[in-house]
Write a protein that holds these residues in place. Structure first.
Motif, PDB file in Angstrom:
ATOM      1  N   UNK A  90      10.106   2.267   2.621  1.00 30.20           N
ATOM      2  CA  UNK A  90       8.666   1.987   2.640  1.00 30.20           C
ATOM      3  C   UNK A  90       8.349   0.635   3.266  1.00 30.20           C
ATOM      4  N   UNK A  91       9.349   0.041   3.930  1.00 30.64           N
ATOM      5  CA  UNK A  91       9.141  -1.247   4.581  1.00 30.64           C
ATOM      6  C   UNK A  91       9.570  -2.438   3.751  1.00 30.64           C
ATOM      7  N   UNK A 136       0.847  -1.197   0.000  1.00 31.40           N
ATOM      8  CA  UNK A 136       0.000   0.000   0.000  1.00 31.40           C
ATOM      9  C   UNK A 136       0.880   1.245   0.000  1.00 31.40           C
ATOM     10  N   UNK A 137       0.444   2.252  -0.763  1.00 31.73           N
ATOM     11  CA  UNK A 137       1.146   3.533  -0.775  1.00 31.73           C
ATOM     12  C   UNK A 137       0.147   4.655  -0.542  1.00 31.73           C
ATOM     13  N   UNK A 159       3.527   7.969  -2.928  1.00 32.96           N
ATOM     14  CA  UNK A 159       3.577   7.803  -4.384  1.00 32.96           C
ATOM     15  C   UNK A 159       4.182   9.040  -5.044  1.00 32.96           C
ATOM     16  N   UNK A 160       3.792  10.212  -4.556  1.00 28.13           N
ATOM     17  CA  UNK A 160       4.375  11.450  -5.068  1.00 28.13           C
ATOM     18  C   UNK A 160       5.885  11.456  -4.877  1.00 28.13           C
ATOM     19  N   UNK A 206      -2.435  -1.244  -3.290  1.00 21.84           N
ATOM     20  CA  UNK A 206      -3.536  -0.406  -2.820  1.00 21.84           C
ATOM     21  C   UNK A 206      -3.009   1.021  -2.700  1.00 21.84           C
ATOM     22  N   UNK A 207      -3.884   1.985  -2.892  1.00 15.58           N
ATOM     23  CA  UNK A 207      -3.504   3.395  -2.755  1.00 15.58           C
ATOM     24  C   UNK A 207      -4.385   4.019  -1.694  1.00 15.58           C
ATOM     25  N   UNK A 208      -3.750   4.555  -0.660  1.00 17.73           N
ATOM     26  CA  UNK A 208      -4.486   5.085   0.493  1.00 17.73           C
ATOM     27  C   UNK A 208      -5.417   4.025   1.073  1.00 17.73           C
TER      28      UNK A 208
END
Length: 288
Positions: free
Chosen positions: A155-156, A135-136, A141-142, A230-232
Motif C-alpha cells: 500500500x506504499x 488513505x485507503x 480496506x476489505x 482517510x477512506x476513499x
C-alpha cells in the motif's frame, strides 16, 4: 430455544450487573427491601450503565456535573453491551443506560424514555509506526480485513506485516465497518479480536504496524498519537460528516425511567443543556 437462550443471556448480564452494584452496598434484609433507584426522591447517587463504546460521553458529562454539584455522586456500573444495560435499567439496578442503538420494541416495557444524545464518528487508524499510508479505498480496506493484503509495502508503506485489530461481530464498530466498507465477506482468522473498544485502542497504541477502527471522539479526548486514515479520499472530520461525505458514525442514546428521581432528572436536564452540548462539541462528539 433461541428465545430461551436469549433470555438466559440477558438474565446473566443483569445478574452480573446486580453483583457489581451490590459490592459496595449494605445487604438488605427481607423486612427492609432496597428502594428502587428511579423512585427514591432523596437519592444522592445516580447509577449509570453503558456499553464500552458509549460510556465515555457520559463520563465526561458526569465529571462536569459533579464539579458543580458536590452533593451528587455518579457511579458507573461495569460496562457491558447495550442490551445488558437496558435490561439493568428495567430491573431498577441503574438510573440511566447509554446505548449504541435506538430502543427496540422488544426492549421497551412502556416505562422507559429513549432519546438520542449525540453521534460519534468511527475512524480507521493505524499505529504511529505506519508511514506512507494515509488513505485507503474500500477495496484496500476489505483486502486488509480479509487477509488478502498482509504487508504495508503493498500500500506504499514499509516492508512490515499488517496486524489487524478487530471487534466481535455483534459490536457496533464492526457492524458499521461492514455496513459502509467491508460488506459480508469473512474477516481473516489472523485478525486479533478484542472485546472492548478500550482494549483495541490500547493495543493499537502499543502495537507497531497495527490497524483498527474505533471512536473518533475518544482519539480527540485522549489526544492519541495515531494515524487517522482517510477512506476513499474522505477524511474523518466533522465537516465531512455534516456535508454527507463521511457516513460511518455511531448512534449514542440514553435511556431512563419515565418517572426518574429528582437528582436523575436534574442530571438529564444538564446532559441536554447548552452547556452539555458545548462539552460534547469540545470533545469531538456531534450533539443531536
Amino acid at each position: 430455544m433461541q428465545k430461551i437462550a436469549h433470555s438466559m443471556t440477558i438474565g446473566c448480564i443483569v445478574l452480573g450487573l446486580c453483583s457489581c452494584a451490590l459490592i459496595n452496598s449494605t445487604t438488605p434484609t427481607a423486612s427492609n427491601p432496597p428502594a428502587s433507584p428511579t423512585n427514591s426522591l432523596d437519592q444522592k447517587i445516580i447509577k449509570i450503565g453503558g456499553s464500552s463504546s458509549t460510556a465515555t460521553v457520559l463520563k465526561l458529562l458526569a465529571q462536569a456535573y459533579q464539579a458543580q454539584n458536590n452533593n451528587i455522586k455518579i457511579e458507573f456500573i461495569s460496562n457491558t453491551q447495550s442490551e445488558g444495560t437496558i435490561a439493568a435499567l428495567k430491573n431498577g439496578i441503574i438510573d440511566i443506560a447509554s446505548s449504541s442503538h435506538k430502543l427496540k420494541p422488544e426492549e421497551n416495557n412502556g416505562q422507559i424514555q429513549d432519546r438520542e444524545l449525540a453521534k460519534d464518528m468511527l475512524l480507521v487508524a493505524t499505529n504511529n509506526s505506519v508511514k506512507g499510508v494515509t488513505n485507503l479505498s474500500t477495496q484496500q480496506l476489505k483486502a486488509i480485513y480479509q487477509g488478502d493484503i498482509t504487508n504495508w509495502q503493498e500500500l506504499g508503506g514499509a516492508n512490515a506485516n499488517i496486524i489487524v485489530l478487530d471487534r466481535p461481530e455483534d459490536e457496533s464498530a464492526k457492524k458499521l465497518l461492514r455496513k459502509y466498507y467491508l460488506g459480508a465477506d469473512k474477516t481473516s482468522t489472523k485478525a486479533i479480536i478484542l472485546n472492548k473498544e478500550g482494549e483495541l485502542i490500547e493495543t493499537l497504541k502499543n502495537t507497531p504496524n497495527s490497524i483498527g477502527a474505533f471512536s473518533s471522539a475518544y482519539s480527540v479526548i485522549n489526544q492519541l498519537p495515531i494515524n487517522r486514515l482517510s477512506l476513499n479520499d474522505v477524511a474523518p472530520t466533522i465537516e465531512n460528516f455534516k456535508s454527507g461525505k463521511y457516513q460511518m458514525v455511531r448512534y449514542i442514546g440514553i435511556n431512563w425511567n419515565k418517572k426518574p428521581s429528582v437528582p436523575t432528572q436534574n442530571f438529564i436536564n444538564f446532559i441536554f443543556s447548552e452547556e452539555g452540548n458545548k462539552i460534547l462539541q469540545k470533545n469531538g462528539f456531534i450533539p443531536n
